[in-house]
Design a protein around this motif. Structure first.
Motif, PDB file in Angstrom:
ATOM      1  N   UNK A  50       0.797  -1.227   0.000  1.00 27.20           N
ATOM      2  CA  UNK A  50       0.000   0.000   0.000  1.00 27.20           C
ATOM      3  C   UNK A  50       0.826   1.271   0.000  1.00 27.20           C
ATOM      4  N   UNK A  51       2.129   1.180  -0.257  1.00 21.72           N
ATOM      5  CA  UNK A  51       3.018   2.329  -0.069  1.00 21.72           C
ATOM      6  C   UNK A  51       3.174   3.258  -1.276  1.00 21.72           C
ATOM      7  N   UNK A 279      16.463   2.773   0.316  1.00 20.10           N
ATOM      8  CA  UNK A 279      15.118   3.153   0.784  1.00 20.10           C
ATOM      9  C   UNK A 279      14.156   2.000   0.601  1.00 20.10           C
ATOM     10  N   UNK A 280      13.170   1.776   1.447  1.00 15.30           N
ATOM     11  CA  UNK A 280      12.840   2.597   2.584  1.00 15.30           C
ATOM     12  C   UNK A 280      13.183   1.867   3.898  1.00 15.30           C
ATOM     13  N   UNK A 292      10.338  16.162   5.469  1.00 15.90           N
ATOM     14  CA  UNK A 292       9.078  16.889   5.642  1.00 15.90           C
ATOM     15  C   UNK A 292       8.196  16.887   4.406  1.00 15.90           C
ATOM     16  N   UNK A 293       8.569  16.116   3.388  1.00 16.37           N
ATOM     17  CA  UNK A 293       7.796  16.119   2.140  1.00 16.37           C
ATOM     18  C   UNK A 293       6.606  15.153   2.164  1.00 16.37           C
ATOM     19  N   UNK A 294       6.458  14.425   3.248  1.00 14.87           N
ATOM     20  CA  UNK A 294       5.257  13.599   3.425  1.00 14.87           C
ATOM     21  C   UNK A 294       4.701  13.947   4.797  1.00 14.87           C
ATOM     22  N   UNK A 299       9.767   7.805   7.382  1.00  9.89           N
ATOM     23  CA  UNK A 299       9.400   6.670   6.512  1.00  9.89           C
ATOM     24  C   UNK A 299       8.715   7.180   5.240  1.00  9.89           C
ATOM     25  N   UNK A 300       7.801   8.129   5.389  1.00  5.37           N
ATOM     26  CA  UNK A 300       7.133   8.709   4.218  1.00  5.37           C
ATOM     27  C   UNK A 300       8.111   9.496   3.360  1.00  5.37           C
ATOM     28  N   UNK A 301       9.002  10.239   4.014  1.00  8.59           N
ATOM     29  CA  UNK A 301       9.978  11.036   3.261  1.00  8.59           C
ATOM     30  C   UNK A 301      10.930  10.128   2.473  1.00  8.59           C
TER      31      UNK A 301
END
Ligand code: NG6
Ligand code: CA
Length: 514
Positions: A50-51, A279-280, A292-294, A299-301
Motif C-alpha cells: 500500500x506504499x 530506501x525505505x 518533511x515532504x510527506x 518513513x514517508x519522506x
C-alpha cells in the motif's frame, strides 16, 4: 475483471484502464538478438503493497512511480519469494527458492551465499551479450568468510555475474558503513586506518549506542546499538576506515549518479541494471531536500526520495534515448515494517496510511503482506498497460527474462523459475497456480487458497519479533485461508478442510524435496 482489479482501481489516483487480457500463447517470444532491450530492475527495500499512490497510499505521493504504472502493467498478486531481504534477493538472482540454501538475513561480515559455480540471472543475460551492473544494497554476503576489507574483496558481485558493482555491502543498519565499488572499499586509507569489522564483540574506540546514547539522532533498540556512524548506531562493530564512511543522507545522489554512469557506458551493448535501493529500509535518513515532504515523517519522506530516484534514473534513460527500448521492472524485496529498530516516528505519524494495503502482516510475516508487493512492468510498445491479477513470483523473472532475451536455460538452471513473460508483458493473466511464500515458516498459495505450514514451538523466531509485536503469521497449528472470500486472512478454516490441508501440505513437501 477480478475484484482485485476493481478494488485497486477504486484506490487509484488516476484512471487506469483494466484491459482485457488473453490466455497465454504457447509460442516463445524469441526476441532477435539485435533488438535486445535494456533491462532495469528497480528493487525497493521494505516497500509495502500500500506504499505507492497507485496502490492507494495516503500521506505520501509517488508521481514518478505512478506515471510508470499508468503506462505499464500493474500487478495485484505479485510476490517477493520471501518476507525478508536476503532470501528474496537470492531467489531473484538464482531462480531458486531460498530455502534450498537456507538463506536468511545475513550479518554484514557474512560470506557470499551464492555459489560462484551457480548460474545466475546476470550470468544468463551475459550469455546473450548483456553488460551487467548492480548499484545499491547487496546483502548477499561478500568473500569466503573472514573478509579483509582492506584488500580485494572476493568472491562477490563479479563472481555472481555482475560486470560492475557499487554496493552498500549489507544494509544501512549494518556495519561496515562504507561503499564497495567492484571489489574495493571506496575512499579507504588502509595504511593510516585499516578497516575492521566484528559481529561478536566490540573492537576499537568508536562510540557505541549503548554507552553513548547522547550521540544518537534516532534512538535505537539493543540490536541496533553498536558502532555509531553519522549519529546513527548500527548492528555490528567497526573500527578504522573513517575516510570511507558513507553519509546516509547522500545515498540518493550517490546511487543515482552511479546508475547514470553505468547506463551511459558502451551504447553498443544492451545492459542489465539491478538498481537496489537502500530506501525505505531503516535507518531512514533521506536527504534534507526530502525531509518533511510527506505527512508520515522519515518513513514517508524516504518513500518520496525513492520516488525521486526512480524518476531520475528514468530521466537518465530518456535523455540518452534509451527509454523506448528498456524493459523496466519495479518491485520490492519484502513487505512493509514500521519500527524496525530505530525510533523514527513511523508508527506515530502513520495516520490513515496502510503500508500493506488490505493485506495482513508485513515484513517477516507469513501473511500476505509479507511477500505481496507492488510490482510494475513497463516497456514502451511491448508491455500492454493495465492491471493484472495473475499470481507471479520474483523467482519467475529469471526464466521470463531468459525467454524475452532469447537466452535458452541450461539443464538445472533456475529450477524454481517459470517463464511468465506473457504475463509480465500484460498479454496474459494466467500466472502460477502454485507458489511458495517464505518467512519463518513456509506457506503455499494454490490459486486463492493460502496454506501456512505449522511451526511447532515457533522455534527459530528472533526475540525482537515478539518484543515489537510484529505479526509473524507463524502458528503451531496449520492455517488455511480462502483469499477469495477472506483476503485479509482473518479466519483460519484449516479444520473445516482437512483433505485440502493434507493435499497442500504434501504439495509443499514435494516442492521442498526437489
Ligand atoms: C533484522 C533487523 C532489522 C533489519 C532486518 C533485515 C534487528 C532487531 N532487526 O534482524 O532492523 O535489518 O534484520 O532487513 O536486528 S532486510 O530487509 O534486509 O531483510
Ligand atoms: Ca528488505
Amino acid at each position: 475483471m477480478s475484484k482485485y482489479c476493481i478494488g485497486l482501481l477504486g484506490f487509484m489516483l488516476f484512471q487506469l484502464s483494466c484491459k482485457h487480457v488473453q490466455e497465454p500463447s504457447t509460442t516463445r517470444t524469441n526476441a532477435s538478438p539485435d533488438a535486445l532491450p535494456n533491462i532495469v530492475i528497480f528493487y525497493v527495500d521494505d516497500l509495502g503493497y500500500g506504499d505507492l499512490g497507485v496502490y492507494g497510499a495516503q500521506g505520501v505521493s509517488t508521481p514518478n512511480v505512478d506515471k510508470l504504472a499508468a503506462n505499464g502493467v500493474v500487478f495485484t498478486d505479485a510476490h517477493s519469494t520471501s518476507a525478508t531481504c536476503t532470501p528474496s534477493r537470492y531467489s531473484l538472482l538464482t531462480g531458486q527458492y531460498a530455502f534450498r540454501n537456507n538463506a536468511s538475513v545475513l550479518p554484514g561480515d557474512a560470506p557470499l551465499i551464492i555459489d560462484p559455480g551457480l548460474e545466475t540471472l546476470p550470468k544468463m543475460l551475459k550469455r546473450s551479450g548483456y553488460r551487467t551492473g548492480v548499484v545499491g544494497k547487496w546483502h548477499l554476503g561478500l568473500g569466503n568468510g573472514d573478509v579483509d576489507w582492506n584488500t580485494t574483496i572476493k568472491p562477490g558481485p563479479y563472481e555472481t555475474g555482475f560486470d560492475y558493482s557499487f554496493l552498500i555491502p549489507a544494509t544501512g543498519d549494518r556495519v561496515p558503513s562504507v561503499y564497495v565499488e567492484n571489489d574495493r572499499v571506496v575512499g579507504l586509507n588502509k595504511r593510516e586506518a585499516p578497516l575492521e569489522v566484528n559481529y561478536s564483540r566490540k573492537i576499537g574506540n568508536l562510540p557505541d549506542g549503548m554507552q553513548n546514547p547522547e550521540l544518537l539522532r534516532q534512538p535505537a533498540d539493543p540490536e541496533h546499538s553498536n558502532t555509531v556512524v553519522n549519529g546513527i548506531s548500527r548492528i555490528g562493530f567497526m573500527t578504522g576506515g573513517a575516510s570511507a564512511y558513507w553519509n546516509d543522507e547522500d545515498f540518493a545522489d550517490v546511487l543515482t549518479a552511479k546508475a547514470d554512469t553505468f547506463i551511459s557506458e558502451k551504447a553498443e551493448q544492451p545492459f542489465f541494471l539491478f538498481f537496489s535501493f537502500h530506501d525505505i529500509h531503516v535507518p531512514r535518513l533521506p536527504h534534507p531536500r526530502f525531509q518533511g515532504k510527506s505527512s508520515m515523517g522519515p518513513r514517508g519522506d524516504a518513500i518520496v526520495q525513492m520516488d525521486w530516484i526512480t524518476g531520475k534514473v528514468i530521466e537518465s534513460l530518456k535523455q540518452k534515448n534509451l527509454l523506448e527500448n528498456t524493459l523496466i521492472i519495479f518491485t520490492s524485496d519484502n513487505g512493509p515494517v514500521l519500527n524496525d529498530g530505530y525510533e523514527d516516528q513511523a508508527v506515530e505519524l502513520l495516520g490513515e496510511h496502510k503500508p500493506g494495503g488490505i493485506y495482513r502482516g508485513g515484513k517477516y510475516s507469513a501473511f500476505e503482506a509479507g511477500t505481496r508487493v507492488p510490482t510494475i512492468v513497463y516497456w514502451e510498445g511491448k508491455a500492454i498497460p493495465g492491471v493484472n491479477d495473475a499470481l507471479i513470483s520474483q523467482v519467475d523473472l529469471y526464466a521470463s527474462l531468459a525467454n524475452l532475451t532469447a537466452s535458452p536455460l541450461q539443464k538445472g538452471e533456475a529450477i524454481d523459475s517459470k517463464d511468465l513473460s506473457e504475463v509480465l508483458l500484460g498479454k496474459s493473466n494466467v500466472g502460477r497456480s502454485v507458489m511458495v511464500e517464505e518467512s519463518f515458516t513456509l506457506a503455499l498459495r494454490n490459486k486463492n487458497w493460502k496454506f501456512i505450514d505449522a511451526m511447532p514451538g515457533k522455534k527459530g523466531l528472533p526475540t525482537f519479533i515478539a518484543r515489537k509485536g510484529i505479526e509473524d503469521g507463524a502458528s503451531h497449528e496449520m492455517q488455511l485461508y480462502n483469499l477469495s472470500l477472506d483476503p485479509s486472512e482473518q479466519i483460519n478454516i484449516a479444520k473445516d478442510h482437512p483433505e485440502l490441508v493434507k493435499t497442500l501440505k504434501s504439495k509443499l513437501d514435494s516442492i521442498k524435496a526437489v
